[in-house]
Design a protein around this motif. Structure first.
Motif, PDB file in Angstrom:
ATOM      1  N   HIS A   1       0.843  -1.197   0.000  1.00 42.90           N
ATOM      2  CA  HIS A   1       0.000   0.000   0.000  1.00 42.90           C
ATOM      3  C   HIS A   1       0.882   1.253   0.000  1.00 42.90           C
ATOM      4  O   HIS A   1       0.573   2.235  -0.688  1.00 42.90           O
ATOM      5  N   GLU A   2       1.972   1.202   0.741  1.00 40.88           N
ATOM      6  CA  GLU A   2       2.889   2.345   0.817  1.00 40.88           C
ATOM      7  C   GLU A   2       3.472   2.668  -0.554  1.00 40.88           C
ATOM      8  O   GLU A   2       3.623   3.836  -0.912  1.00 40.88           O
ATOM      9  N   GLU A   3       3.806   1.633  -1.322  1.00 42.92           N
ATOM     10  CA  GLU A   3       4.340   1.870  -2.670  1.00 42.92           C
ATOM     11  C   GLU A   3       3.265   2.492  -3.564  1.00 42.92           C
ATOM     12  O   GLU A   3       3.554   3.397  -4.349  1.00 42.92           O
ATOM     13  N   ALA A   4       2.020   2.033  -3.427  1.00 44.74           N
ATOM     14  CA  ALA A   4       0.915   2.634  -4.190  1.00 44.74           C
ATOM     15  C   ALA A   4       0.765   4.108  -3.835  1.00 44.74           C
ATOM     16  O   ALA A   4       0.551   4.949  -4.707  1.00 44.74           O
ATOM     17  N   LEU A   5       0.907   4.428  -2.548  1.00 41.05           N
ATOM     18  CA  LEU A   5       0.819   5.829  -2.114  1.00 41.05           C
ATOM     19  C   LEU A   5       1.948   6.664  -2.707  1.00 41.05           C
ATOM     20  O   LEU A   5       1.736   7.826  -3.076  1.00 41.05           O
ATOM     21  N   ARG A   6       3.148   6.082  -2.826  1.00 39.50           N
ATOM     22  CA  ARG A   6       4.267   6.821  -3.440  1.00 39.50           C
ATOM     23  C   ARG A   6       3.976   7.128  -4.910  1.00 39.50           C
ATOM     24  O   ARG A   6       4.248   8.239  -5.375  1.00 39.50           O
ATOM     25  N   TRP A   7       3.415   6.155  -5.637  1.00 46.02           N
ATOM     26  CA  TRP A   7       3.050   6.410  -7.031  1.00 46.02           C
ATOM     27  C   TRP A   7       1.940   7.442  -7.113  1.00 46.02           C
ATOM     28  O   TRP A   7       1.953   8.324  -7.979  1.00 46.02           O
ATOM     29  N   ALA A   8       0.980   7.363  -6.221  1.00 49.91           N
ATOM     30  CA  ALA A   8      -0.114   8.342  -6.205  1.00 49.91           C
ATOM     31  C   ALA A   8       0.427   9.749  -5.952  1.00 49.91           C
ATOM     32  O   ALA A   8      -0.055  10.716  -6.551  1.00 49.91           O
ATOM     33  N   ALA A   9       1.422   9.867  -5.087  1.00 54.85           N
ATOM     34  CA  ALA A   9       2.018  11.180  -4.812  1.00 54.85           C
ATOM     35  C   ALA A   9       2.689  11.739  -6.059  1.00 54.85           C
ATOM     36  O   ALA A   9       2.575  12.943  -6.347  1.00 54.85           O
ATOM     37  N   LYS A  10       3.354  10.876  -6.819  1.00 56.41           N
ATOM     38  CA  LYS A  10       3.997  11.331  -8.058  1.00 56.41           C
ATOM     39  C   LYS A  10       2.939  11.779  -9.070  1.00 56.41           C
ATOM     40  O   LYS A  10       3.104  12.796  -9.750  1.00 56.41           O
ATOM     41  N   ILE A  11       1.867  11.006  -9.165  1.00 55.89           N
ATOM     42  CA  ILE A  11       0.795  11.352 -10.097  1.00 55.89           C
ATOM     43  C   ILE A  11       0.113  12.643  -9.661  1.00 55.89           C
ATOM     44  O   ILE A  11      -0.184  13.513 -10.488  1.00 55.89           O
ATOM     45  N   ALA A  12      -0.145  12.786  -8.359  1.00 54.03           N
ATOM     46  CA  ALA A  12      -0.773  14.006  -7.834  1.00 54.03           C
ATOM     47  C   ALA A  12       0.062  15.233  -8.157  1.00 54.03           C
ATOM     48  O   ALA A  12      -0.469  16.272  -8.565  1.00 54.03           O
ATOM     49  N   ASP A  13       1.365  15.106  -8.004  1.00 55.79           N
ATOM     50  CA  ASP A  13       2.257  16.225  -8.308  1.00 55.79           C
ATOM     51  C   ASP A  13       2.201  16.564  -9.791  1.00 55.79           C
ATOM     52  O   ASP A  13       2.080  17.730 -10.166  1.00 55.79           O
ATOM     53  N   ALA A  14       2.254  15.540 -10.640  1.00 54.88           N
ATOM     54  CA  ALA A  14       2.236  15.775 -12.091  1.00 54.88           C
ATOM     55  C   ALA A  14       0.898  16.340 -12.554  1.00 54.88           C
ATOM     56  O   ALA A  14       0.853  17.255 -13.374  1.00 54.88           O
TER      57      ALA A  14
END
Length: 125
Positions: A84-97
């Motif tokens: 789940h933590e890795e999914a959150l890291r990808w979500a953070a990158k997508i949110a920023d972009a």
């Protein structure tokens, strides 16, 4: 590995001026390319801004979404990651972009469907 749906609501990017959208597109595609290179990208897309069609169990078709629905998905990415933590890291990158918040939800595993997909992949290879 576990699949996660990372999504944002329709209208979540309305605050972005039109002349900045090409930059948002480039940033978003760069994150997706990074996910592809990392081997975690499954599928993703933006959704056309339109009313959905709702098909009932009896086949009746009506305009949607359901009246009680306040928000609908505007775009999504499915990633296959180890935590789940890795999914959150990808979500953070997508949110920023994308310059908008992302919702992260685990997709229930379905071994039977996964087996059907593997079989279909072998047939098409």
């Amino acid at each position: 590995m576990t699949r996660y749906l990372i999504s944002f609501n329709d209208g979540a990017m309305d605050h972005i001026p039109g002349d900045e959208m090409p930059d948002v597109g480039k940033a978003s595609h760069a994150v997706i390319q990074e996910a592809v290179a990392a081997g975690v990208f499954v599928f993703g897309a933006g959704l056309e801004r339109q009313r959905a069609s709702v098909v009932a169990t009896d086949g009746f078709v009506s305009d949607g979404p359901y009246p009680e629905t306040k928000e609908v998905i505007g775009g999504f990415v499915v990633v296959d990651v180890t935590s789940h933590e890795e999914a959150l890291r990808w979500a953070a990158k997508i949110a920023d972009a994308c310059r908008c918040a992302q919702e992260v939800r685990e997709i229930l595993p379905d071994p039977e469907t996964d087996a059907m997909l593997r079989q279909a992949d072998r047939r098409s290879a």
